[in-house]
Design a protein around this motif. Structure first.
Motif, PDB file in Angstrom:
ATOM      1  N   PRO A  66       7.519  12.022  -4.017  1.00 24.70           N
ATOM      2  CA  PRO A  66       6.318  12.015  -3.157  1.00 24.70           C
ATOM      3  C   PRO A  66       6.448  12.515  -1.720  1.00 24.70           C
ATOM      4  O   PRO A  66       5.584  12.989  -1.194  1.00 24.70           O
ATOM      5  CB  PRO A  66       6.002  10.456  -2.992  1.00 24.70           C
ATOM      6  N   GLU A 124      -5.686  25.345  11.145  1.00 23.14           N
ATOM      7  CA  GLU A 124      -7.005  24.333  10.762  1.00 23.14           C
ATOM      8  C   GLU A 124      -7.279  23.189  11.774  1.00 23.14           C
ATOM      9  O   GLU A 124      -8.173  22.948  12.027  1.00 23.14           O
ATOM     10  CB  GLU A 124      -6.989  23.901   9.374  1.00 23.14           C
ATOM     11  N   VAL A 169     -10.423  20.401  15.681  1.00 20.87           N
ATOM     12  CA  VAL A 169     -10.259  18.775  16.019  1.00 20.87           C
ATOM     13  C   VAL A 169     -10.233  18.702  17.682  1.00 20.87           C
ATOM     14  O   VAL A 169     -10.515  18.012  18.089  1.00 20.87           O
ATOM     15  CB  VAL A 169      -9.186  18.384  15.253  1.00 20.87           C
ATOM     16  N   LEU A 227      -5.577  12.452   6.834  1.00 20.67           N
ATOM     17  CA  LEU A 227      -6.164  12.499   7.724  1.00 20.67           C
ATOM     18  C   LEU A 227      -7.771  12.628   7.668  1.00 20.67           C
ATOM     19  O   LEU A 227      -8.009  13.802   6.950  1.00 20.67           O
ATOM     20  CB  LEU A 227      -5.806  13.209   8.994  1.00 20.67           C
ATOM     21  N   SER A 259       1.665  15.904   1.459  1.00 21.33           N
ATOM     22  CA  SER A 259       2.626  15.581   0.180  1.00 21.33           C
ATOM     23  C   SER A 259       1.788  16.155  -0.983  1.00 21.33           C
ATOM     24  O   SER A 259       0.518  16.040  -1.035  1.00 21.33           O
ATOM     25  CB  SER A 259       2.754  14.234   0.061  1.00 21.33           C
ATOM     26  N   ASP A 309      -5.581  23.027   3.597  1.00 21.60           N
ATOM     27  CA  ASP A 309      -5.657  23.774   4.692  1.00 21.60           C
ATOM     28  C   ASP A 309      -4.686  23.428   5.762  1.00 21.60           C
ATOM     29  O   ASP A 309      -4.285  24.365   6.536  1.00 21.60           O
ATOM     30  CB  ASP A 309      -7.119  23.716   5.387  1.00 21.60           C
ATOM     31  N   GLY A 325      -1.465   1.989  -9.835  1.00 20.83           N
ATOM     32  CA  GLY A 325       0.232   2.367 -10.165  1.00 20.83           C
ATOM     33  C   GLY A 325       0.715   3.129  -8.878  1.00 20.83           C
ATOM     34  O   GLY A 325      -0.154   3.727  -7.991  1.00 20.83           O
ATOM     35  N   ILE A 326       2.048   3.308  -8.820  1.00 23.46           N
ATOM     36  CA  ILE A 326       2.496   4.047  -7.771  1.00 23.46           C
ATOM     37  C   ILE A 326       3.341   5.397  -8.342  1.00 23.46           C
ATOM     38  O   ILE A 326       4.214   5.043  -9.281  1.00 23.46           O
ATOM     39  CB  ILE A 326       3.639   3.111  -6.931  1.00 23.46           C
ATOM     40  N   PHE A 376       0.812  -1.200  -0.045  1.00 23.45           N
ATOM     41  CA  PHE A 376       0.105  -0.159  -0.001  1.00 23.45           C
ATOM     42  C   PHE A 376       0.737   1.324   0.023  1.00 23.45           C
ATOM     43  O   PHE A 376       1.453   1.490   0.981  1.00 23.45           O
ATOM     44  CB  PHE A 376      -0.827  -0.063   1.189  1.00 23.45           C
ATOM     45  N   SER A 386       2.485   8.681   0.413  1.00 23.14           N
ATOM     46  CA  SER A 386       3.431   9.741  -0.076  1.00 23.14           C
ATOM     47  C   SER A 386       3.746  10.092   1.156  1.00 23.14           C
ATOM     48  O   SER A 386       5.095   9.948   1.765  1.00 23.14           O
ATOM     49  CB  SER A 386       2.928  10.522  -0.696  1.00 23.14           C
TER      50      SER A 386
END
Ligand code: FAD
Length: 545
Positions: A142, A395, A399, A104, A173, A168, A242-243, A96, A99
């Motif tokens: 990346p 920003e 949270v 989040l 990346s 924000d 693809g990567i 998986f 970058s």
């Protein structure tokens, strides 16, 4: 290792024995170096935005062990990415790529399939390969964050010449955000539309360059995205085909001046007429940036204080309590705040701002906030920085609304029309009331569409809150689809559900994606399940959720 450092046995990907997996990892260590292959056997630590983990989702909505990597590998070059891909094919191990893993609200650094080997591209592949001050383009790897590109432009003395566009939060990346079709807030806010040229390692190990990059000796890779023949870039965004190891990005010329502005509007019902006022201004570029229209509850939360400071009851915070708490903020007793930016020299701005002012004042009670009255740490100034391409992390403050604050997003798209905005607003509000959650709608207005971004903030240590947040999201996705709205992007946990709503003509689009997946990735090793696309050997075997 001492026992206390090994509180967890590493997860092993399904379909391979533990010993064989450890032997395969040892082989990869020989190729990449011991230090570039890490087994995930330590306790999972959440950290925070700037020191985030690459082992799992630090804002998890499920049990933390659900979307977790078995190991993390750090390639240093495109050739090493190819080696990892060939290795994964040899052992049929799911990999998986991330970058930087700051996704989040959408799954963070976590893989969709538990026990995948995460390829953390950003740690070592973090070079800015080119900044072209004449063409206003760059070429990045990346691991180049919005902050890093911004700093590099400053270091080269080009900050008065060219701007970047940042989301924000600036720590992500450029490639990771762009391939997930993220947004920023200058006129270059549609990142995918602003990229030009990819280098991609395919799931079978070959490397391609798209667009003009396929023509040896070209000097237009970052200037003309299409090249010749089918435009293949699209299949490498929000996919698992693809990567991406290099990407070109366009940069914005400094427009010769800028002026952030803010209006507030008194009633929730002002939404529909206001959106209808915004549409023609936005399409004709009088409103020039991806501006945000935010609800007062989120504007209050953006002050960074916990909800309990203002309200201790359960269920959504009542409107009177929100306004009482917001009294000292610029939004005060109003329901909506519009944050915009005008670009260009003063006389150009004055003309556009006068048009905006006359239009916005058609909403009775509309208020223009004078920026000179706002203190330096007011949220307005964070919007000002972001809308002129200066990376920021202000920003993050909303949270903190909940302890152990985490968030997950519902992000449907609609035309810039009042009726659509009102329908989505009502749908979201009802669902939030059903589950007792505070409602944070923010309309991000693109050129002909808007993303409604609804962030549900929850206490990730509270299983009840996690469950309610997920149930609320699942309801909203289904209810929105029934009305004809789909999400522009989603969290790992919702990818199957969201992909399932794009089902016109008996799921023809997913069938096409599956054919591409099986052709490009016959062993099904690359990010199985990402965006709801499962390779053949996983399909219909209970992986979907
Ligand atoms: P990554 O996590 O590295 O990548 C995202 C996903 O893309 C990965 O999971 C992976 O599946 C895929 N991917 C990454 N790299 C590659 C590659 N090289 N090849 C193939 N596939 C790859 N996002 C916005 O867009 N706009 C916002 O304004 C915004 N505001 C936010 C505000 C807050 C408070 C928070 C917490 C988040 C916000 N986000 C926003 C979401 C997120 O933080 C950013 O989108 C961030 O840039 C994504 O993380 P990243 O760039 O590190 O990407």
């Amino acid at each position: 290792k001492p026992q206390n450092e090994r509180q967890r046995l590493p997860v092993v990907p399904q379909g391979i024995e533990r010993d064989e997996f450890l032997k395969a990892l040892a082989e990869l260590k020989e190729q990449l170096g011991q230090e570039n292959v890490e087994i995930n056997d330590k306790p999972l630590k959440d950290g925070w935005y700037m020191e985030h983990p690459n082992t799992h989702d630090m804002m998890t909505i499920l049990d933390e062990e659900e979307f977790v990597a078995s190991a993390i590998v750090y390639p240093g070059s495109t050739e090493e990415v190819q080696q990892i891909v060939l290795w994964a094919n040899k052992y049929r191990i799911p990999i998986f790529p991330i970058s930087m893993g700051r996704n989040l609200g959408y799954g963070g650094a976590a893989p969709r399939v538990r026990g995948s080997v995460t390829i953390d591209l950003g740690k070592r592949m973090n070079k800015i390969l080119d900044i072209n001050a004449e063409d206003y383009t760059c070429l990045v790897e990346p691991g180049v964050s919005f902050y890093a590109l911004y700093e590099a432009i400053k270091e080269r003395g080009l900050e008065d010449h060219m701007w970047i566009d940042t989301p924000d939060l600036g720590g992500g990346s450029i490639i990771g955000n762009t391939v997930d079709r993220g947004v920023g807030y200058t006129p270059y806010g549609d990142h995918w539309a602003c990229h030009s040229g990819l280098e991609v390692v395919l799931p079978t190990g070959e490397v391609i360059r798209t667009g003009m990059g396929a023509l040896p000796g070209n000097n237009t890779w970052q200037a003309f995205p299409y090249g010749f023949g089918p435009f293949s870039d699209g299949i490498f965004s929000q996919s698992n085909f693809g990567i991406v190891t290099k990407m070109g990005m366009t940069l914005m010329p400094n427009p010769g001046g800028h002026e952030a502005f803010m209006y507030t509007f008194p009633k929730e019902e002002d939404l529909a007429p206001l959106i209808d006022i915004i549409r023609p201004l936005r399409i004709s570029n009088i409103l020039e940036n991806v501006a945000q229209l935010r609800h007062v509850t989120q504007a209050l939360a953006a002050r960074g204080r916990p909800r309990t400071e203002f309200y201790s009851g359960s269920g959504p915070m009542p409107s009177e309590a929100v306004h009482a708490a917001a009294a000292k903020t610029p939004v005060g007793d109003h329901a909506w705040a519009y944050y915009g930016m005008s670009y260009g020299p003063p006389q150009v701005r004055a003309h556009k701002l006068a048009l905006v002012d006359a239009a916005f004042r058609r909403i009775p009670g509309a208020r223009r906030i004078d920026p000179s009255t706002l203190p330096a740490d007011e949220y307005f100034w964070a919007r000002d920085r972001v809308a002129r391409g200066v990376p920021d992390i202000h920003e993050l403050r909303w949270v903190n609304w909940q302890p152990n604050g985490a968030h997950i997003a519902f992000s449907p798209v609609s035309p810039i029309r009042g009726a659509d905005a009102a329908r989505l607003f009502a749908l979201g509000k009802e669902a939030h009331e059903r589950y007792g959650i505070d409602f944070f709608p923010a309309f991000c207005v693109g050129l002909r569409e808007m993303h409604l971004i609804v962030e549900i903030v929850f206490d990730r240590a509270d299983a009840g809150q996690r469950k309610a947040a997920l149930a609320c999201l699942r309801d909203m996705v289904d209810e929105a689809a029934k009305l004809g709205y789909g999400e522009y992007r989603t969290h790992l946990v919702l990818m199957d559900q969201v992909a399932g709503t794009y089902n016109w003509n008996d799921g023809a689009l997913m069938k096409f994606n599956e054919r591409l997946k099986d052709a490009l990735d016959p062993q099904g090793i690359l990010a199985p399940g990402r965006c709801g696309i499962w390779p053949k050997r996983y399909r219909g075997r209970g992986w979907e959720m």
